[in-house]
Scaffold this motif. Structure first.
Motif, PDB file in Angstrom:
ATOM      1  N   CYS A 112     -15.270  22.927 -19.796  1.00  0.00           N
ATOM      2  CA  CYS A 112     -14.952  23.873 -18.727  1.00  0.00           C
ATOM      3  C   CYS A 112     -14.094  25.009 -19.272  1.00  0.00           C
ATOM      4  O   CYS A 112     -13.335  24.816 -20.228  1.00  0.00           O
TER       5      CYS A 112
ATOM      6  N   CYS B 190     -11.477  19.468 -14.248  1.00  0.00           N
ATOM      7  CA  CYS B 190     -12.677  19.510 -15.077  1.00  0.00           C
ATOM      8  C   CYS B 190     -13.002  18.088 -15.529  1.00  0.00           C
ATOM      9  O   CYS B 190     -12.134  17.399 -16.057  1.00  0.00           O
ATOM     10  N   PRO B 191     -14.221  17.613 -15.296  1.00  0.00           N
ATOM     11  CA  PRO B 191     -14.583  16.273 -15.759  1.00  0.00           C
ATOM     12  C   PRO B 191     -14.438  16.155 -17.275  1.00  0.00           C
ATOM     13  O   PRO B 191     -14.727  17.114 -18.010  1.00  0.00           O
TER      14      PRO B 191
ATOM     15  N   HIS C  93     -10.301  18.227  -8.276  1.00  0.00           N
ATOM     16  CA  HIS C  93     -11.243  19.228  -8.768  1.00  0.00           C
ATOM     17  C   HIS C  93     -10.920  19.573 -10.220  1.00  0.00           C
ATOM     18  O   HIS C  93     -11.131  20.705 -10.661  1.00  0.00           O
TER      19      HIS C  93
ATOM     20  N   LYS D 244     -16.885   9.407  -9.539  1.00  0.00           N
ATOM     21  CA  LYS D 244     -15.579   9.903  -9.101  1.00  0.00           C
ATOM     22  C   LYS D 244     -14.721   8.701  -8.676  1.00  0.00           C
ATOM     23  O   LYS D 244     -15.204   7.828  -7.962  1.00  0.00           O
TER      24      LYS D 244
ATOM     25  N   ASN E 186     -11.130  12.672 -14.159  1.00  0.00           N
ATOM     26  CA  ASN E 186     -12.342  12.966 -13.396  1.00  0.00           C
ATOM     27  C   ASN E 186     -13.539  12.910 -14.359  1.00  0.00           C
ATOM     28  O   ASN E 186     -13.426  13.328 -15.503  1.00  0.00           O
ATOM     29  N   THR E 187     -14.665  12.378 -13.890  1.00  0.00           N
ATOM     30  CA  THR E 187     -15.891  12.361 -14.698  1.00  0.00           C
ATOM     31  C   THR E 187     -17.064  12.745 -13.804  1.00  0.00           C
ATOM     32  O   THR E 187     -16.967  12.697 -12.576  1.00  0.00           O
ATOM     33  N   THR E 188     -18.188  13.097 -14.422  1.00  0.00           N
ATOM     34  CA  THR E 188     -19.388  13.387 -13.639  1.00  0.00           C
ATOM     35  C   THR E 188     -20.145  12.106 -13.315  1.00  0.00           C
ATOM     36  O   THR E 188     -21.017  12.109 -12.456  1.00  0.00           O
TER      37      THR E 188
ATOM     38  N   ASP F 268     -16.207  14.671 -19.330  1.00  0.00           N
ATOM     39  CA  ASP F 268     -17.490  14.702 -20.041  1.00  0.00           C
ATOM     40  C   ASP F 268     -18.198  16.059 -19.924  1.00  0.00           C
ATOM     41  O   ASP F 268     -19.398  16.160 -20.146  1.00  0.00           O
ATOM     42  N   VAL F 269     -17.438  17.112 -19.613  1.00  0.00           N
ATOM     43  CA  VAL F 269     -17.976  18.470 -19.452  1.00  0.00           C
ATOM     44  C   VAL F 269     -17.020  19.444 -20.145  1.00  0.00           C
ATOM     45  O   VAL F 269     -15.814  19.225 -20.181  1.00  0.00           O
TER      46      VAL F 269
END
Length: 131
Positions: free
Chosen positions: A54, A48-49, A46, A113, A108-110, A51-52
């Motif tokens: 957070c 933070c991706p 969990h 996964k 992690n990425t959106t 590409d985002v």
């Protein structure tokens, strides 16, 4: 899949131990100088991706199957750093050994996964003569 184990020289009996190993789900890895085998068995990611944007880095928990000598394997949970008030898994223990998650890859990425076989967990294993 490539498995790596990095270590300094073996400690004398009863001395402290500080080893770093990289584990995957593909096969157990032996901790140099110790009767320990460690394998990645689950990842709850969990974080933070990448590409985002957070407000918090998020958290990942890793389940390790640890075998000590001829003893039955046991599961040890370790996790990425988190605020103490959140009571999320951090450092794990098994007997005199402490396990700490140093790095978890891939990020992690959106988009997609990673699956369990793609993860690599770098784990620090410590033991002191006082434990």
């Amino acid at each position: 899949m490539l498995l790596a184990a990095c270590a300094s020289q073996n400690p004398a009996p009863g001395a402290s131990l500080d080893r770093t190993v990289t584990v995957t789900a593909a096969a157990p890895v032996e901790v140099p100088g110790e009767p320990l085998r460690v394998q990645l068995v689950a990842v709850n990611d969990h974080r933070c991706p990448v590409d985002v944007r957070c407000a918090w880095a998020g958290h990942a928990t890793v389940a390790l199957q640890v075998s000590h000598g001829a003893s039955s394997p046991q599961v040890v949970m370790v996790g990425t750093p988190s605020p103490p008030a959140m009571t999320l898994p951090g450092e794990g223990r098994l007997g005199p050994y402490r396990f700490r998650l140093v790095e978890l890859a891939p990020p992690n990425t959106t988009i997609a996964k990673p699956n369990l076989l793609q993860y690599r967990a770098t784990i620090q294993v410590t033991r002191t003569s006082g434990d």
